[in-house]
Design an enzyme around this catalytic site. Structure first.
Site, PDB file in Angstrom:
ATOM      1  CB  SER A  99      -0.921   0.004   1.227  1.00  0.00           C
ATOM      2  OG  SER A  99      -1.823  -1.067   1.168  1.00  0.00           O
ATOM      3  CE  LYS A 174      -5.320  -1.013   1.807  1.00  0.00           C
ATOM      4  NZ  LYS A 174      -4.117  -1.813   1.938  1.00  0.00           N
ATOM      5  CE  LYS A 242       1.956   2.426   4.605  1.00  0.00           C
ATOM      6  NZ  LYS A 242       1.352   1.485   3.609  1.00  0.00           N
TER       7      LYS A 242
END
Length: 297
Positions: A99, A174, A242
């Protein structure tokens, strides 16, 4: 079953290890690489092997998959000296299942074309259990041709595999997914802390909430761990932090208003700063308790 292939799998962590194992169990020759030798133990038990370097893992591979923490790691492993693009044979298919920032995926895809390597960004959702069960949801960015080539292998690790657009589109979906999951986690944590403060049987409350419109996958998978205060990491707060930062950057680039997303990013960053970064993201419950002055040890 897909045609047997030699697959290099770079990154054998919480998610990568069971994914590599499932590929090996599907009959593929899986060569894993991780800086920590012990990380390859489950793959070796499943019939795979461990390489001593990225170059060794990749040089004869038909498919190269990465599952790494963030953009800098993927860029370094893909584009660095003796990395994937230096070592892979022309025509190999590179699938980044990490990701990372959508912009980083587009940069990697552009470089792959120059090297004669096919590339896809294919981040996943479903957490550690989804990876173990081979039931991940996979959102794939790249060309339709490369998607069709990758599909049989992706179906060894996921049950919902969808082509969502060109390079970077998988990562864009995502980060949107992570925004939605973060929102669900935060409001679930607030609701359960509220129920406790009101003296309600939270186990019973969770049961009835799960059966109504408020029910969700997040509630089913994370509600019990919040109530029991069991935060063994399946997906760490630091990683979700993140992902929300990547979302914020992408939203800024597209001039998208994200008032709730901005608040969620601040809350997750705060939980990480307070020392909960290595806990499962269900530990946002602890953060709500702290804000409420009711944390239990």
């Amino acid at each position: 079953m897909s045609e047997t292939a030699t697959i290099a799998f770079i990154g054998l962590g919480i998610m990568g290890s069971p994914m590599a194992v499932n590929l090996a169990k599907s009959g593929h020759h899986v060569i894993g690489y991780s800086r920590r030798e012990a990380s390859a133990s489950r793959l070796i038990e499943a019939g795979g092997t461990r390489a001593e370097s990225i170059h060794e893992a990749v040089q004869d591979a038909d498919i190269v998959i990465t599952m790494l923490p963030d953009s800098p790691e993927v860029i370094d492993v893909a584009l660095g000296s003796s990395g994937i693009f230096d070592s892979a044979k022309r025509g190999a298919l590179f699938i980044d299942m990490s990701s990372i920032a959508p912009s980083a995926s587009r940069t990697i895809a552009d470089e792959a074309i120059k090297r004669g390597i096919a590339a896809l960004d294919a981040p996943v959702s479903g957490g550690e259990q989804g990876a173990i069960d081979g039931k991940l949801s996979i959102m794939v960015g790249g060309s339709a041709e490369n998607f069709e080539r990758a599909l049989p292998y992706l179906q060894s690790v996921g049950t919902t595999v969808v082509h969502v657009g060109g390079a970077g589109a998988g990562q864009t979906v995502k980060v949107a997914n992570q925004l939605i999951v973060a929102g669900n986690l935060q409001v679930l944590a607030e609701a359960l802390v509220f129920l406790e403060a009101q003296g309600v049987d939270t186990q019973a409350g969770l049961q009835v909430l799960s059966g109504g419109l408020a029910g969700s996958t997040v509630m089913t998978r994370k509600g019990e761990s919040m109530i029991s205060r069991s935060f063994k990491p399946g997906f760490r707060i630091a990683l979700h932090d993140k992902d929300l930062k990547n979302f914020a950057v992408a939203a800024h680039e597209s001039e998208t208003a994200t008032p709730v997303g901005t608040l969620l990013a601040e809350l997750f960053a705060s939980a990480k700063a307070e020392g909960d970064g290595d806990l499962d993201h269900s530990a946002m419950f602890r953060h709500v308790e702290r804000l409420s002055g009711s944390e239990q040890g």
